[in-house]
Design a protein around this motif. Structure first.
Motif, PDB file in Angstrom:
ATOM      1  N   MET A   1     111.953   9.864   2.638  1.00 19.89           N
ATOM      2  CA  MET A   1     112.483  11.053   1.985  1.00 19.89           C
ATOM      3  C   MET A   1     113.174  10.716   0.669  1.00 19.89           C
ATOM      4  SD  MET A   1     113.896  12.937   5.427  1.00 19.89           S
ATOM      5  CE  MET A   1     114.603  14.357   4.568  1.00 19.89           C
ATOM      6  N   HIS A   2     113.290  11.709  -0.187  1.00 22.55           N
ATOM      7  CA  HIS A   2     113.870  11.535  -1.515  1.00 22.55           C
ATOM      8  C   HIS A   2     115.355  11.177  -1.404  1.00 22.55           C
ATOM      9  CE1 HIS A   2     114.819  12.303  -5.750  1.00 22.55           C
ATOM     10  NE2 HIS A   2     113.522  12.433  -5.985  1.00 22.55           N
ATOM     11  N   VAL A   3     115.802  10.334  -2.329  1.00 22.29           N
ATOM     12  CA  VAL A   3     117.189   9.871  -2.328  1.00 22.29           C
ATOM     13  C   VAL A   3     118.175  11.031  -2.429  1.00 22.29           C
ATOM     14  CG1 VAL A   3     117.178   9.519  -4.844  1.00 22.29           C
ATOM     15  CG2 VAL A   3     118.816   8.264  -3.418  1.00 22.29           C
ATOM     16  N   ASN A   4     117.805  12.091  -3.150  1.00 21.30           N
ATOM     17  CA  ASN A   4     118.757  13.191  -3.312  1.00 21.30           C
ATOM     18  C   ASN A   4     118.969  13.981  -2.034  1.00 21.30           C
ATOM     19  OD1 ASN A   4     116.414  14.703  -3.198  1.00 21.30           O
ATOM     20  ND2 ASN A   4     116.768  15.803  -5.105  1.00 21.30           N
ATOM     21  N   VAL A   5     118.092  13.788  -1.043  1.00 19.16           N
ATOM     22  CA  VAL A   5     118.285  14.412   0.270  1.00 19.16           C
ATOM     23  C   VAL A   5     119.062  13.471   1.182  1.00 19.16           C
ATOM     24  CG1 VAL A   5     117.162  15.346   2.322  1.00 19.16           C
ATOM     25  CG2 VAL A   5     116.206  15.809   0.053  1.00 19.16           C
ATOM     26  N   VAL A   6     118.550  12.266   1.395  1.00 22.22           N
ATOM     27  CA  VAL A   6     119.138  11.380   2.412  1.00 22.22           C
ATOM     28  C   VAL A   6     120.503  10.838   2.023  1.00 22.22           C
ATOM     29  CG1 VAL A   6     116.891  10.754   3.343  1.00 22.22           C
ATOM     30  CG2 VAL A   6     117.878   9.360   1.531  1.00 22.22           C
ATOM     31  N   ASN A   7     120.787  10.734   0.731  1.00 23.20           N
ATOM     32  CA  ASN A   7     122.075  10.179   0.318  1.00 23.20           C
ATOM     33  C   ASN A   7     123.166  11.228   0.151  1.00 23.20           C
ATOM     34  OD1 ASN A   7     120.858   7.713   0.285  1.00 23.20           O
ATOM     35  ND2 ASN A   7     121.020   7.374  -1.916  1.00 23.20           N
ATOM     36  N   PHE A   8     122.797  12.515   0.196  1.00 25.53           N
ATOM     37  CA  PHE A   8     123.792  13.539  -0.107  1.00 25.53           C
ATOM     38  C   PHE A   8     123.845  14.681   0.905  1.00 25.53           C
ATOM     39  CE2 PHE A   8     122.911  11.382  -4.082  1.00 25.53           C
ATOM     40  CZ  PHE A   8     124.184  11.189  -4.608  1.00 25.53           C
ATOM     41  N   GLU A   9     122.711  15.149   1.392  1.00 26.51           N
ATOM     42  CA  GLU A   9     122.744  16.261   2.339  1.00 26.51           C
ATOM     43  C   GLU A   9     123.138  15.749   3.727  1.00 26.51           C
ATOM     44  OE1 GLU A   9     120.154  19.679   1.728  1.00 26.51           O
ATOM     45  OE2 GLU A   9     118.909  18.411   0.447  1.00 26.51           O
ATOM     46  N   PRO A  10     123.812  16.570   4.534  1.00 20.59           N
ATOM     47  CA  PRO A  10     124.403  16.089   5.794  1.00 20.59           C
ATOM     48  C   PRO A  10     123.359  15.737   6.859  1.00 20.59           C
ATOM     49  CG  PRO A  10     124.672  18.459   5.580  1.00 20.59           C
ATOM     50  CD  PRO A  10     124.139  17.988   4.269  1.00 20.59           C
ATOM     51  N   ASP A  11     123.476  14.520   7.391  1.00 22.22           N
ATOM     52  CA  ASP A  11     122.560  14.067   8.444  1.00 22.22           C
ATOM     53  C   ASP A  11     122.555  15.014   9.638  1.00 22.22           C
ATOM     54  OD1 ASP A  11     121.998  11.902   6.879  1.00 22.22           O
ATOM     55  OD2 ASP A  11     122.802  10.389   8.247  1.00 22.22           O
ATOM     56  N   ILE A  12     123.732  15.555   9.973  1.00 15.51           N
ATOM     57  CA  ILE A  12     123.855  16.408  11.156  1.00 15.51           C
ATOM     58  C   ILE A  12     122.986  17.649  11.049  1.00 15.51           C
ATOM     59  CG2 ILE A  12     125.843  17.707  10.278  1.00 15.51           C
ATOM     60  CD1 ILE A  12     126.966  17.768  13.089  1.00 15.51           C
ATOM     61  N   ALA A  13     122.686  18.064   9.825  1.00 13.36           N
ATOM     62  CA  ALA A  13     121.866  19.262   9.620  1.00 13.36           C
ATOM     63  C   ALA A  13     120.392  18.948   9.398  1.00 13.36           C
ATOM     64  CB  ALA A  13     122.401  20.048   8.422  1.00 13.36           C
ATOM     65  N   LEU A  14     120.072  17.660   9.304  1.00 10.52           N
ATOM     66  CA  LEU A  14     118.703  17.259   8.981  1.00 10.52           C
ATOM     67  C   LEU A  14     117.945  16.639  10.147  1.00 10.52           C
ATOM     68  CD1 LEU A  14     119.270  15.530   5.513  1.00 10.52           C
ATOM     69  CD2 LEU A  14     117.898  17.576   5.890  1.00 10.52           C
ATOM     70  N   PHE A  15     118.572  15.660  10.810  1.00  6.25           N
ATOM     71  CA  PHE A  15     117.808  14.739  11.643  1.00  6.25           C
ATOM     72  C   PHE A  15     117.997  14.941  13.145  1.00  6.25           C
ATOM     73  CE2 PHE A  15     118.567  12.384   7.631  1.00  6.25           C
ATOM     74  CZ  PHE A  15     117.241  12.274   7.234  1.00  6.25           C
TER      75      PHE A  15
END
Length: 285
Positions: free
Chosen positions: A200-214
């Motif tokens: 995934m793009h760095v702007n997603v994995v480094n900034f958006e919350p893991d709890i809401a993604l994975f």
């Protein structure tokens, strides 16, 4: 920074060329320049030779160059015509989620006073869009994150929209609303298997919350299953359950809903022609 609008756009674009293609760079450049200058984006398209001054530009562009999403840099994102505040504690609303909202509106049209529940609300974008567009609706939204609920409540207050936000756990059968009934339950829950993180793009994995993604690789449908099980108890007769889903798991999600007893399970593609949304109905016999 003091320069012509055209020079400002070139400066921003050059600083982020390692992250985005040319078209996306220019879209981001116009968004940032317009937001920081308080001007309309159109001015950066048709009045590029005019000189303007944007004091914060260099520091904001530095954040962009580090991969911070433009919506976090400027502090907001447009969703269904609403200006939604976003920061690192919540996901950035995506355009395909607007199509999920449109589907909910379609289903709510035949219900006189629809009772709508948004599970895993995040910034509140889905719930707020429904409160704005569905007449006579009562909208409740839940999330496990205190930070997300704070942001969602701020959005509701600023937009003057009546949504009831409640802290609750989608993986524990939503105990704080278990005694209520709803005509529609909608959710865009975490759905990306953790093994996909590296692609995934760095702007997603480094900034958006893991709890809401994975979610865990060994149970990627956990949120869908638990929400669907809970919805069987809180949905009114002939109520609707709608999900945004993960494309590779589309058929598995459809099959799971049918196994749980949901009827009229329909899968729709999004604006990018990918299977992204499911609507099902609970008909008690």
């Amino acid at each position: 920074m003091r320069a012509t609008r055209a020079e400002i756009l070139r400066f921003i674009s050059q600083q982020i060329e390692h992250l985005y293609d040319q078209r996306e760079r220019m879209n981001i450049a116009r968004m940032v320049a317009a937001a920081l200058s308080g001007e309309n984006e159109l001015k950066y398209l048709i009045e590029g030779a005019e000189v303007v001054e944007i004091p914060q530009l260099e520091s904001k562009v530095k954040e962009l160059a580090q991969g911070r999403p433009v919506q976090y840099v400027i502090g907001h994102s447009e969703f269904c015509g609403l200006d939604i505040e976003v920061r690192e504690g919540v996901l950035i609303p995506r355009p395909e989620t607007e199509e999920l909202v449109a589907w909910v509106i379609e289903k709510a049209a035949d219900i006189e006073r629809p009772r709508i529940l948004d599970v895993c609300t995040g910034s509140g974008c889905i719930a707020l869009a429904l409160a704005a567009r569905v007449g006579k609706a009562s909208v409740v939204a839940v999330d496990i994150s205190d930070e997300a609920l704070t942001i969602a409540r701020c959005n509701a207050k600023r937009l003057q929209l009546g949504v009831e936000f409640i802290k609750d756990d989608a993986l524990a059968h939503l105990p704080n609303i278990a005694d209520r009934k709803f005509d529609i339950v909608v959710s865009n829950p975490p759905y990306i298997p953790i093994s996909e993180r590296e692609s995934m793009h760095v702007n997603v994995v480094n900034f958006e919350p893991d709890i809401a993604l994975f979610v865990a690789d060994d149970d990627p449908l956990i949120f869908y299953r638990e929400i669907a099980v809970t919805a069987k108890h809180i949905l009114a007769d002939n109520g609707y359950l709608l999900f945004e889903i993960h494309q590779p798991l589309a058929q598995q999600t459809v099959d799971m809903l049918r196994e749980l007893g949901y009827d009229a399970v329909e899968l729709r593609n999004d604006c990018f022609d990918k299977p992204r949304m499911i609507c099902s109905q609970l008909s008690r016999k």
